[in-house]
Design a protein around this motif. Sequence first.
Motif, PDB file in Angstrom:
ATOM      1  N   CYS A  49       0.814  -1.239   0.152  1.00  0.00           N
ATOM      2  CA  CYS A  49      -0.027   0.101   0.044  1.00  0.00           C
ATOM      3  C   CYS A  49       0.697   1.234  -0.117  1.00  0.00           C
ATOM      4  O   CYS A  49       0.390   2.544  -0.074  1.00  0.00           O
ATOM      5  CB  CYS A  49      -0.929  -0.035   1.105  1.00  0.00           C
ATOM      6  N   ILE A  58      -2.006   8.540  -7.202  1.00  0.00           N
ATOM      7  CA  ILE A  58      -2.653   8.144  -6.117  1.00  0.00           C
ATOM      8  C   ILE A  58      -2.703   8.991  -4.955  1.00  0.00           C
ATOM      9  O   ILE A  58      -1.987   9.448  -4.457  1.00  0.00           O
ATOM     10  CB  ILE A  58      -1.915   6.827  -5.478  1.00  0.00           C
ATOM     11  N   GLU A  59      -4.127   9.449  -4.539  1.00  0.00           N
ATOM     12  CA  GLU A  59      -4.348  10.116  -3.549  1.00  0.00           C
ATOM     13  C   GLU A  59      -4.248   9.361  -2.292  1.00  0.00           C
ATOM     14  O   GLU A  59      -3.693   9.738  -1.245  1.00  0.00           O
ATOM     15  CB  GLU A  59      -5.950  10.790  -3.687  1.00  0.00           C
ATOM     16  N   LYS A  60      -4.662   8.012  -2.353  1.00  0.00           N
ATOM     17  CA  LYS A  60      -4.711   7.344  -0.992  1.00  0.00           C
ATOM     18  C   LYS A  60      -4.835   5.879  -1.275  1.00  0.00           C
ATOM     19  O   LYS A  60      -5.289   5.552  -2.279  1.00  0.00           O
ATOM     20  CB  LYS A  60      -5.525   7.752   0.179  1.00  0.00           C
ATOM     21  N   CYS A  61      -4.079   4.910  -0.458  1.00  0.00           N
ATOM     22  CA  CYS A  61      -4.244   3.652  -0.611  1.00  0.00           C
ATOM     23  C   CYS A  61      -4.910   3.123   0.802  1.00  0.00           C
ATOM     24  O   CYS A  61      -4.312   3.400   1.753  1.00  0.00           O
ATOM     25  CB  CYS A  61      -2.833   2.926  -0.924  1.00  0.00           C
ATOM     26  N   THR A  73      -7.080  -0.764  -2.123  1.00  0.00           N
ATOM     27  CA  THR A  73      -8.136   0.139  -2.868  1.00  0.00           C
ATOM     28  C   THR A  73      -7.171   1.558  -3.110  1.00  0.00           C
ATOM     29  O   THR A  73      -6.967   2.170  -1.869  1.00  0.00           O
ATOM     30  CB  THR A  73      -9.393   0.386  -2.236  1.00  0.00           C
ATOM     31  N   LEU A  74      -7.210   1.738  -4.173  1.00  0.00           N
ATOM     32  CA  LEU A  74      -6.431   2.928  -4.644  1.00  0.00           C
ATOM     33  C   LEU A  74      -7.290   4.137  -5.111  1.00  0.00           C
ATOM     34  O   LEU A  74      -8.106   3.882  -5.737  1.00  0.00           O
ATOM     35  CB  LEU A  74      -5.378   2.808  -5.803  1.00  0.00           C
ATOM     36  N   SER A  75      -7.270   5.270  -4.304  1.00  0.00           N
ATOM     37  CA  SER A  75      -8.222   6.510  -4.717  1.00  0.00           C
ATOM     38  C   SER A  75      -7.294   7.315  -5.733  1.00  0.00           C
ATOM     39  O   SER A  75      -6.276   7.560  -5.267  1.00  0.00           O
ATOM     40  CB  SER A  75      -8.567   7.192  -3.544  1.00  0.00           C
ATOM     41  N   LEU A  76      -7.897   7.536  -6.770  1.00  0.00           N
ATOM     42  CA  LEU A  76      -7.019   8.209  -7.839  1.00  0.00           C
ATOM     43  C   LEU A  76      -7.140   9.935  -7.746  1.00  0.00           C
ATOM     44  O   LEU A  76      -8.185  10.314  -7.253  1.00  0.00           O
ATOM     45  CB  LEU A  76      -7.479   7.977  -9.133  1.00  0.00           C
ATOM     46  N   THR A  81     -11.443   4.868  -8.658  1.00  0.00           N
ATOM     47  CA  THR A  81     -10.813   4.012  -7.736  1.00  0.00           C
ATOM     48  C   THR A  81     -10.517   2.484  -8.229  1.00  0.00           C
ATOM     49  O   THR A  81     -11.130   2.198  -9.246  1.00  0.00           O
ATOM     50  CB  THR A  81     -11.850   3.547  -6.466  1.00  0.00           C
ATOM     51  N   VAL A  83      -9.102  -1.204  -7.576  1.00  0.00           N
ATOM     52  CA  VAL A  83      -9.163  -2.371  -6.248  1.00  0.00           C
ATOM     53  C   VAL A  83      -7.930  -3.407  -7.122  1.00  0.00           C
ATOM     54  O   VAL A  83      -8.062  -3.810  -8.152  1.00  0.00           O
ATOM     55  CB  VAL A  83     -10.313  -2.951  -6.045  1.00  0.00           C
ATOM     56  N   GLY A 103     -11.762  -1.374 -11.888  1.00  0.00           N
ATOM     57  CA  GLY A 103     -11.155  -0.057 -11.890  1.00  0.00           C
ATOM     58  C   GLY A 103     -11.668   0.363 -13.147  1.00  0.00           C
ATOM     59  O   GLY A 103     -12.086  -0.360 -14.190  1.00  0.00           O
TER      60      GLY A 103
END
Length: 161
Positions: A49, A58-61, A73-76, A81, A83, A103
């Motif tokens: 992650c 990637i904004e968050k994982c 789960t990657l928030s772009l 998103t 997965v 995705g």
Amino acid sequence: MSRMLSRTLALPTLALLAGTAPVLALDAAKTIDVAAPPAKVWATIGDFCGIGQWHPAIEKCVLSQDGGKTLRTLSLKGGGTIVESQTKRDDKAMSYTYAIVSGPLPVSDYSSTLSVVPKGSGSTVNWTGSFKAKGAPDAVAVDAISGIYDSGLKAIADKAK
């Protein structure tokens, strides 16, 4: 008459077969040399992650488990998103393999490996993937994945210095 019937049936049969021909997998492979020892580079990218800390898209994982599988789960940035499921990991060899579960990317049957190998006093990072185009021409799918790899590898080289 028999010859005419054969010809009449042959064309639709060929068209049917052409529509069911297997789609060949596409490949993308990118590498970058990094002026840092492999252990330092792996410390940057080895956490499944951790991509949320170094990939510019990637904004968050967020890590999760599903039936014994490790998922991220990657928030772009900009929305969307992806997965992904980690399918193989070898910390000693400094590599992991993952597959896209869902995705927005124009690919299916995606499997990718990110690895670090020694090169002189530094390292080489390899990012390879195999996939099929989905809803887009092959070239568009390859360009999308290659762009992800290029921007990620540049960020790895910058962060691992």
